[in-house]
Design a protein around this motif. Structure first.
Motif: not given
Length: 366
Positions: A209-220
């Motif tokens: 979940i954490g890695f998926w959120q990192y790949r779809h992160w609003c801060a990106d």
């Protein structure tokens, strides 16, 4: 991804080879597991098995997190100049300090040579202090972009906009989640490898979940500019690294903790793991979803509450014995059978939780 894999691998190796040293050390110190004389006959064989093994995978996770941070900067051939993020401090702090509460409980049991360690109120007080302290840090210390580790909203797969409980209410919710999950794992820790194996599954889910959120992160900004659906959380890669490290550390520990266990995690491990899982749920904005992902812990806790309430109000027991795994022991199931079947239940709950998480993404992104 490199940092997540490195953290998991380093934690696994440290735990796998560090646990035998802990077995020898705690055996020399005569830190054996006390067993109630009125307990199950099958548990008497476990008397004297060294406990407090959770120290190993807590230490392994902390060192593995550092290794993961270093791995993030290997292409530049330097260690990251920034220190640990607030997310890491909160999650690892919960792991270490709730583990410390459990360590004190284990220490009292070993010193007194019986199963009466820290009182239930004492453990709850310690958990509440730790949860409250890190809850305040999670709500009141924002990053440079204003994002905090926890949210003022109750979350399911992301924040629920109409469930705004404010900062004070959110700290209270934070304490409840940490305490509930911590005690849930502690209740599950009654058979060889049961809580360890279930925790690996849950921690693995939070690493994903954490890695998926990192790949779809609003801060990106590159991703957010072309996609409407992103996750408003803080430091998702840090979350993935810590969850993967803890899962790897537990996997190394399970080598020695599976039946017949040569060492037990003790309350130091159980309370620490539960607190970490609760912290991961809050940090990923999946507080209510954690009821599904950690379904085995929830089932065991709920059945324990049902038994207590029923006995105190009617004088009757719903189950032969609680926690629930002991009910099945008295029903004639072998310990290994119970553990494997409960692992299957834990796996189904984790799979269902991940399915709901991903289904929400598909529904919103589509």
């Amino acid at each position: 991804m490199r940092a997540v894999i490195v953290a998991a691998a380093v934690a696994f190796v440290i735990s796998l080879f560090g646990t035998p040293m802990a077995i020898r050390g705690f055996t020399a110190l005569k830190a054996g597991q006390p067993v109630r004389s009125i307990g199950l006959a099958s548990n008497q064989r476990k008397k004297g098995t060294p406990t407090m093994g959770g120290v190993v995978f807590i230490v392994a996770t902390v060192f593995a997190y550092v290794a993961g941070r270093i791995a993030l900067t290997l292409p530049e051939r330097r260690i990251a100049q920034e220190g640990p993020t607030m997310t890491a401090l909160v999650l690892l702090g919960l792991f270490v300090f709730c583990g410390a509460v459990g360590f004190f409980d284990d220490f009292l049991k070993v010193r007194r040579r019986n199963s009466d360690g820290l009182s239930a109120k004492g453990k709850l007080f310690g958990q509440a202090i730790v949860g409250g302290g890190f809850g305040i840090a999670a709500l009141y210390v924002p990053s440079t972009n204003g994002q905090t580790v926890a949210s003022e909203h109750i979350s399911l797969i992301r924040d629920i906009s109409w469930l705004d409980v404010g900062k004070v209410g959110s700290v209270i919710v934070f304490v409840f989640v940490i305490t509930a999950m911590s005690n849930g794992v502690n209740l599950t820790d009654g058979l060889d490898g049961l809580a360890t194996g279930a925790s690996i599954l849950v921690l693995g889910a939070y690493a994903l979940i954490g890695f998926w959120q990192y790949r779809h992160w609003c801060a990106d900004t590159d991703y957010a500019r072309v996609n409407d659906y992103c996750y408003q959380i803080r430091d998702p890669l840090e979350i993935a690294i810590i969850a993967a490290a803890a899962a790897g550390a537990c996997a190394g520990f399970l080598w020695w903790n599976t039946s017949p266990a040569r060492i037990f995690m003790g309350d130091v491990g159980a309370l620490g793991l539960g607190a970490l899982i609760g912290g991961l749920a809050v940090a990923t904005r999946t507080t209510l979803l954690s009821i599904m992902i950690g379904g085995l812990f929830v089932i065991i806790t709920v059945t324990w509450v049902i038994q207590i309430v029923s006995f105190r109000t009617t004088g009757r027991r719903v189950f032969r014995m609680v926690p629930l795994h002991h009910h099945f022991e008295l029903a004639g199931w072998s310990e290994v059978t119970i553990v494997v079947r409960f692992w299957i239940v834990a796996g189904v709950c984790v799979a269902a939780g991940l399915f709901l998480f991903y289904s929400d993404f598909l529904a919103a992104a589509g």
